[in-house]
Design an enzyme around this catalytic site. Structure first.
Site, PDB file in Angstrom:
ATOM      1  N   ARG A 138      11.251  16.874  -5.904  1.00  0.00           N
ATOM      2  CA  ARG A 138      10.886  16.167  -4.673  1.00  0.00           C
ATOM      3  C   ARG A 138      11.984  15.162  -4.377  1.00  0.00           C
ATOM      4  NH1 ARG A 138       8.462  10.748  -5.746  1.00  0.00           N
ATOM      5  NH2 ARG A 138       7.643  10.681  -3.646  1.00  0.00           N
ATOM      6  N   GLU A 173      16.801   9.962  -3.815  1.00  0.00           N
ATOM      7  CA  GLU A 173      16.680  10.384  -5.205  1.00  0.00           C
ATOM      8  C   GLU A 173      16.207  11.833  -5.240  1.00  0.00           C
ATOM      9  OE1 GLU A 173      15.400   6.173  -7.356  1.00  0.00           O
ATOM     10  OE2 GLU A 173      13.895   7.750  -7.099  1.00  0.00           O
ATOM     11  N   TYR A 181       7.201  -2.205   0.606  1.00  0.00           N
ATOM     12  CA  TYR A 181       7.305  -1.692  -0.763  1.00  0.00           C
ATOM     13  C   TYR A 181       8.701  -1.150  -1.035  1.00  0.00           C
ATOM     14  CZ  TYR A 181       6.572   1.247  -4.854  1.00  0.00           C
ATOM     15  OH  TYR A 181       6.678   1.830  -6.080  1.00  0.00           O
ATOM     16  N   LYS A 182       9.274  -0.488  -0.045  1.00  0.00           N
ATOM     17  CA  LYS A 182      10.615   0.067  -0.216  1.00  0.00           C
ATOM     18  C   LYS A 182      11.698  -1.010  -0.081  1.00  0.00           C
ATOM     19  CE  LYS A 182       9.652   4.908   0.924  1.00  0.00           C
ATOM     20  NZ  LYS A 182      10.113   5.543  -0.327  1.00  0.00           N
ATOM     21  N   TYR A 220       3.243   8.745   2.391  1.00  0.00           N
ATOM     22  CA  TYR A 220       3.231   9.198   1.005  1.00  0.00           C
ATOM     23  C   TYR A 220       2.435  10.486   0.875  1.00  0.00           C
ATOM     24  CZ  TYR A 220       5.213   4.799  -0.475  1.00  0.00           C
ATOM     25  OH  TYR A 220       6.052   3.744  -0.664  1.00  0.00           O
ATOM     26  N   HIS A 231       2.400   3.238 -11.522  1.00  0.00           N
ATOM     27  CA  HIS A 231       2.349   3.363 -10.061  1.00  0.00           C
ATOM     28  C   HIS A 231       1.420   2.360  -9.382  1.00  0.00           C
ATOM     29  CE1 HIS A 231       4.290   7.112 -11.218  1.00  0.00           C
ATOM     30  NE2 HIS A 231       4.884   7.019 -10.054  1.00  0.00           N
ATOM     31  N   ASN A 238      12.776  11.360  -3.129  1.00  0.00           N
ATOM     32  CA  ASN A 238      12.254  10.046  -2.810  1.00  0.00           C
ATOM     33  C   ASN A 238      13.397   9.307  -2.117  1.00  0.00           C
ATOM     34  OD1 ASN A 238      10.479   7.962  -2.613  1.00  0.00           O
ATOM     35  ND2 ASN A 238      10.690   7.291  -4.750  1.00  0.00           N
TER      36      ASN A 238
END
Lengths: 320, 327
Positions: free
Chosen positions: B209, B251, B302-303, B28, B178, B211
């Site tokens: 950005r 994304e 998490y993903k 990250y 978040h 993701n």
């Protein structure tokens, strides 16, 4: 020049008082300008001979105006020349570049009541802010101090559009504006100051002593405050592996830019936080108005446009 | 639905896919770049099917896909205005707009639709402004209100979420939203830094950005509300079928300052590509293998692909060994 600019033509110049002129700026290439909220300003770039004068001026037009911007400038004989160029050299029909609007003086969303306090040319941001508050149906009052009615720019405009909200103070008539006006206001009131540094300090201190939380106190400076001497120091750049000397009297930001370092910046007076860079080592003399006292203690960052190393000939290491 | 569609010209998916990785390792970071050119919209050949799906979801699952606060209406008009101006200046073949003071006529030539309305008058549009303009673009659109130095999720049309919910997040502050991000990210002060960075975004200087995550089958609407439909598919992945089942989901996120409301428009364009297609690009194949091999478990969890990470690695490994043995 940093960032994108808009080409504009000076469409109309008006005398708002013996010392203040307003300038209506129309875009050349584009059909419309971005509407922008009360408190916004633009940076103007005026080229006279070999010099480019960069100055920030509040927009005084209605926030929903999209075919022109309007600024008002007081002629300041002590300035570095920007306001004198505007007053003495700029004519209707002249072309220049301006930045896109920025807002470092936004109205609070949560305020129950807004008190706008202006000294002299500090009235400019409040003209658009009052329009914004009126449109949103918010409760506000405007306090405006000037030497006399004759020297009070926008007197008749404010008197006709905001007669109930505006209070004038003319020192030549013996009517001085004092910080007492902030006393006995409802909880949830936010105060906003614009004027000379001395006035902002006085009103900030008083507001705090009356019990206003820091978050309810807002102000905008247009010139950097005087923090005393600008001693030389050394800066190490970790990522680009460079060591630079910041000479006496020069800002860290200027040293970085002069050495071709792509350092971010915007207001150049320690007000917006755009130039923040991470500090990896060394102690910082924080001179900005952007970071809170808590952040100055806890965060390892520096606003390069105004802050310096803590000690003379000291050294700081930046993540640049 | 499509009557007089102007043709959308485009390259094959593999040539236009926004591959999100620049190195062989993923962690990250605030990996934002200046967005150039500074536009919201990316119109791809998937336009028609994605708009159709979007509108079906907005009709059948309204609460899941559109949420707003009354105080976001001014900003919603600002977003509509910004996107319509981009539409007609950058894509004049697809869209047109006629304005007579506040009386606006908007035409979508791709869909053969026309809408007349009075700018600023809610009752003249069939939906709220953000909901209206969102039905003409592939991007999901989220409005972050900047209130007293903080960012709040004040409105959003979100049809293609990567397992997050606008109904759940509405009204939350940026740091709260978040909170579920793994500690390696959220505990390091990076969320605060990203928030401070967004607070300083300026008009006409947008940022972007990428993701990414992984999705089983080409399903765009992976909402938590329908986890029961798409979640169990993760159990079907094997080293043999990963190429067809697993999609890299990218994304393209963009952030714009809205100078009138002083808030932020956050747009998300979701792209999907099967691993089978992705690894036709040799460099991407090796890079993606290295990323998967290196990724820490908390990020994979998490993903949402930790349960089939080994299958993907095995699939990629076979393709890499297969290609080197041919050499």
């Amino acid at each position: 020049m940093s960032g994108n600019t808009i080409d504009v033509v000076v469409e109309e110049i008006r005398c708002e008082s013996p010392q203040v002129k307003s300038f209506k700026l129309k875009p050349i290439d584009t059909s419309r300008l971005l509407r922008c909220g009360g408190g916004s300003h633009v940076k103007t770039y005026v080229q006279i001979d070999q010099n480019i004068y960069e100055n920030n001026y509040s927009l005084i037009n209605d926030p929903d105006q999209s075919d022109y911007y309007q600024i008002a400038i007081r002629r300041n004989d002590e300035s570095k020349g920007g306001s004198i160029c505007w007053h003495d050299r700029i004519k209707e029909g002249d072309q220049l570049k301006i930045s896109y609007p920025k807002n470092h003086f936004a109205l609070s969303f949560s305020a129950k009541h807004h008190i706008l306090i202006a000294a002299g040319i500090g009235i400019t941001p409040f003209i658009a802010m009052a329009a914004d508050l009126r449109k949103k149906g918010k409760s506000f009052e405007l306090h405006y101090a000037a030497r006399s009615k004759e020297l009070c720019a926008f007197y008749s405009f404010l008197n006709s559009v905001y007669p109930d909200e505006t209070k004038f103070y003319f020192s030549e008539e013996g009517n001085r504006m004092t910080t007492d006006l902030m006393k006995n206001q409802p909880i949830g009131t936010h105060v906003y100051f614009c004027g000379p540094e001395r006035m902002i300090n006085e009103y900030s201190e008083s507001a705090k002593s009356y019990g206003y939380p820091d978050t309810n106190i807002h102000f905008e400076l247009f010139v950097p405050p005087d923090f005393g001497p600008m001693e030389p120091f050394q800066v190490k750049l970790n990522r680009s592996n460079k060591v630079l000397e910041v000479p006496e009297g020069e800002t860290l930001l200027d040293t970085l830019l002069n050495h071709g370092i792509d350092a971010p910046y915007s207001c150049k007076i320690g007000g917006c936080g755009s130039c923040q860079v991470d500090v990896l080592d060394g102690e910082v003399d924080h001179r900005d108005f952007f970071l809170t006292d808590k952040e100055k203690q806890e965060k390892s960052v520096i606003c390069t446009c105004i802050s310096r190393a803590k000690t003379k000939n000291g050294s700081i290491v930046l993540d640049l | 639905m499509v009557t007089q569609s102007a043709k959308i010209m485009s390259k094959p998916l593999l040539e236009r896919f926004p591959f999100p990785f620049t190195t062989d390792s993923y962690r990250y970071s605030n990996n934002s770049r200046k967005l150039d050119p500074p536009y919201v919209l990316d119109i791809t050949p998937e336009y028609f099917e994605e708009i159709k799906l979007k509108r079906e979801l907005l009709e059948s699952r309204k609460e899941q896909t559109f949420q707003s606060f009354p105080h976001s209406i001014e900003a919603q008009w600002e977003i509509l205005e910004m996107i319509m101006h981009e539409m007609v200046s950058i894509h004049p073949n697809y869209f047109s707009l006629k304005k007579e003071r506040n009386y606006w006529v908007f035409r979508n030539h791709l869909l053969g639709e026309e809408e007349t309305f009075t700018f600023g008058d809610l009752s003249s549009l069939p939906y709220e402004p953000l909901d209206f303009i969102g039905r003409h673009v592939q991007e999901d659109l989220v409005y972050l209100g900047q209130r007293d130095g903080k960012l709040y999720m004040d409105a959003g049309q979100l049809c293609f979420p990567a397992d997050w919910s606008i109904a759940f997040d509405l009204g939350m502050e940026f740091l709260e939203i978040h909170n579920p991000v793994p500690h390696a990210f959220s505990g390091s002060g990076l969320v605060e830094k990203v928030r401070d960075f967004i607070l300083r975004i300026e008009a006409e200087q947008p940022w972007t950005r990428y993701n990414w995550t992984l999705t089983i089958e080409p399903i765009l609407d992976t909402a938590p509300e329908t986890f029961g439909e798409w979640g169990p598919k993760k159990g079907n992945v094997t080293a043999d079928n990963a190429g067809q089942l697993v999609n890299l989901r990218v994304e393209d996120q963009r952030l714009f300052r809205l100078p009138r409301s002083n808030g932020i428009l956050f747009s998300i364009h979701t792209h999907l590509i099967t691993l089978e297609e992705l690894i036709k690009n040799k460099q991407w194949k090796y890079q993606f293998y290295n990323i998967m091999d290196d990724i820490p478990n908390d990020i994979a969890e998490y993903k949402g692909f930790i349960s089939y990470k080994d299958e993907i690695l095995e699939y990629l490994k076979q393709r890499i060994e297969g290609s080197s043995s041919i050499k």
